[in-house]
Design an enzyme around this catalytic site. Structure first.
Site, mmCIF file in Angstrom:
data_model
loop_
_atom_site.group_PDB
_atom_site.id
_atom_site.type_symbol
_atom_site.label_atom_id
_atom_site.label_comp_id
_atom_site.label_asym_id
_atom_site.label_seq_id
_atom_site.Cartn_x
_atom_site.Cartn_y
_atom_site.Cartn_z
ATOM 1 N N HIS A 31 0.865 -1.183 0.000
ATOM 2 C CA HIS A 31 0.000 0.000 0.000
ATOM 3 C C HIS A 31 0.901 1.232 0.000
ATOM 4 O O HIS A 31 1.674 1.440 0.937
ATOM 5 C CB HIS A 31 -0.890 -0.044 1.249
ATOM 6 C CG HIS A 31 -1.820 1.120 1.384
ATOM 7 N ND1 HIS A 31 -3.097 1.117 0.863
ATOM 8 C CD2 HIS A 31 -1.677 2.317 1.993
ATOM 9 C CE1 HIS A 31 -3.697 2.263 1.151
ATOM 10 N NE2 HIS A 31 -2.859 3.015 1.840
ATOM 11 N N MET A 66 -3.717 10.527 -1.963
ATOM 12 C CA MET A 66 -4.278 11.592 -1.124
ATOM 13 C C MET A 66 -3.899 12.916 -1.780
ATOM 14 O O MET A 66 -2.996 13.629 -1.340
ATOM 15 C CB MET A 66 -3.738 11.469 0.297
ATOM 16 C CG MET A 66 -4.385 10.297 1.044
ATOM 17 S SD MET A 66 -3.494 9.835 2.519
ATOM 18 C CE MET A 66 -2.379 8.629 1.835
ATOM 19 N N ASP A 173 -8.178 1.231 6.299
ATOM 20 C CA ASP A 173 -6.835 1.806 6.342
ATOM 21 C C ASP A 173 -6.730 2.768 7.516
ATOM 22 O O ASP A 173 -7.462 3.759 7.582
ATOM 23 C CB ASP A 173 -6.578 2.546 5.020
ATOM 24 C CG ASP A 173 -5.190 3.176 4.940
ATOM 25 O OD1 ASP A 173 -4.343 2.870 5.796
ATOM 26 O OD2 ASP A 173 -4.972 3.972 3.997
HETATM 27 C C1 DX5 Z 1 -2.814 7.462 6.453
HETATM 28 C C2 DX5 Z 1 -2.433 6.426 5.443
HETATM 29 C C3 DX5 Z 1 -2.365 5.050 5.976
HETATM 30 C C4 DX5 Z 1 -1.333 4.873 7.063
HETATM 31 C C5 DX5 Z 1 -1.541 3.579 7.775
HETATM 32 O O1 DX5 Z 1 -2.978 8.680 5.802
HETATM 33 O O2 DX5 Z 1 -3.384 6.398 4.402
HETATM 34 O O3 DX5 Z 1 -2.150 4.110 4.938
HETATM 35 O O4 DX5 Z 1 -0.040 4.919 6.564
HETATM 36 O O5 DX5 Z 1 -0.618 3.520 8.816
HETATM 37 P P1 DX5 Z 1 -0.992 2.917 10.242
HETATM 38 O O6 DX5 Z 1 -1.299 1.468 10.023
HETATM 39 O O7 DX5 Z 1 0.211 3.189 11.036
HETATM 40 O O8 DX5 Z 1 -2.227 3.666 10.722
HETATM 41 ZN ZN ZN Z 2 -3.267 4.732 2.989
#
Ligand code: DX5
Ligand code: ZN
Length: 215
Positions: A31, A66, A173
């Protein structure tokens, strides 16, 4: 449930080694969190880094965009070697044409919802999607706490996918660990993104096995 490790909290000075460590855990895909500093208050990486990642792994690359205007870089992400492109429903690019473009580039298409966006926002696009991603934290940073209050949204989307007899995967996520993954699987998610919990686990292989055992 399948596991998609996020590299956001890895050691970027040793990216190839971190990816090998993720591969060794038995994870199903990678991811990749792209942040533009506008849609979210943070920056991460873009097509040139993804192109380098593509050279060191055969894992499926699921790219979470994003970005306020993801449509401006769809070709660049495709040439970099992305396998699926994931846009936010809340972005400022026209969604229908962007999703069409992703499929015409031969990639899988996905839409993501921020915590404040209702399930119904994705329903008009379900036929054009391979995957839906429900954020269980506010996007922008790794290492935040899982929002269990998103589980009814996961269930509502799972039910709509089922009702329309579609083959759309449903991902969560943010803040996923061994415990919160159980709630997400129960709610109907079939893929879990896991960043800090997986990379920080003393035994990433058993983390992935524990999640694989959930359904
Ligand atoms: C947040 C990201 C996630 C994040 C997940 O903006 O989209 O993918 O990196 O990381 P953890 O598992 O640490 O919440
Ligand atoms: Zn993410």
């Amino acid at each position: 449930m399948k596991v998609a490790p996020s590299i956001l909290t890895c050691d970027f000075a040793h990216l190839a080694g971190e990816i090998k460590r993720i591969e060794a855990s038995g994870a199903d895909m990678l991811h990749l969190d792209v942040m533009d500093g506008v849609f979210v208050p943070n920056l991460s990486f873009g097509p040139p880094v993804i192109e380098r990642i593509r050279r060191v792994t055969g894992l499926f690359l699921d790219v979470h965009l994003m970005m306020a205007y993801p449509d401006r870089l769809l070709e660049a992400f495709a040439s970099a070697g992305a396998d699926s492109l994931n846009l936010h429903v809340e972005c400022d690019s026209p969604l229908g044409p962007a999703l069409e473009k992703i499929r015409s580039l031969g990639l899988k298409s996905a839409l993501t919802l921020k915590p404040g966006t209702p399930a119904e926002a994705v329903f008009p696009y379900l036929d054009q999607l391979d995957m839906v991603l429900v954020m269980t934290v506010e996007p922008g940073f790794g290492g935040q706490k899982f929002m269990a209050e998103m589980m009814p949204k996961v269930t509502a989307i799972r039910e709509e996918i089922h009702r329309r007899n579609l083959a759309v995967s449903l991902q969560v996520d943010g803040g996923v660990n061994r415990q919160t993954a159980v709630q997400a699987a129960k709610a109907g998610a079939d893929i879990a993104v896991a960043g800090s919990a997986l990379l920080g686990d003393p035994d990433p292989r058993s983390f992935v096995e524990a999640l694989h055992a959930l359904s």
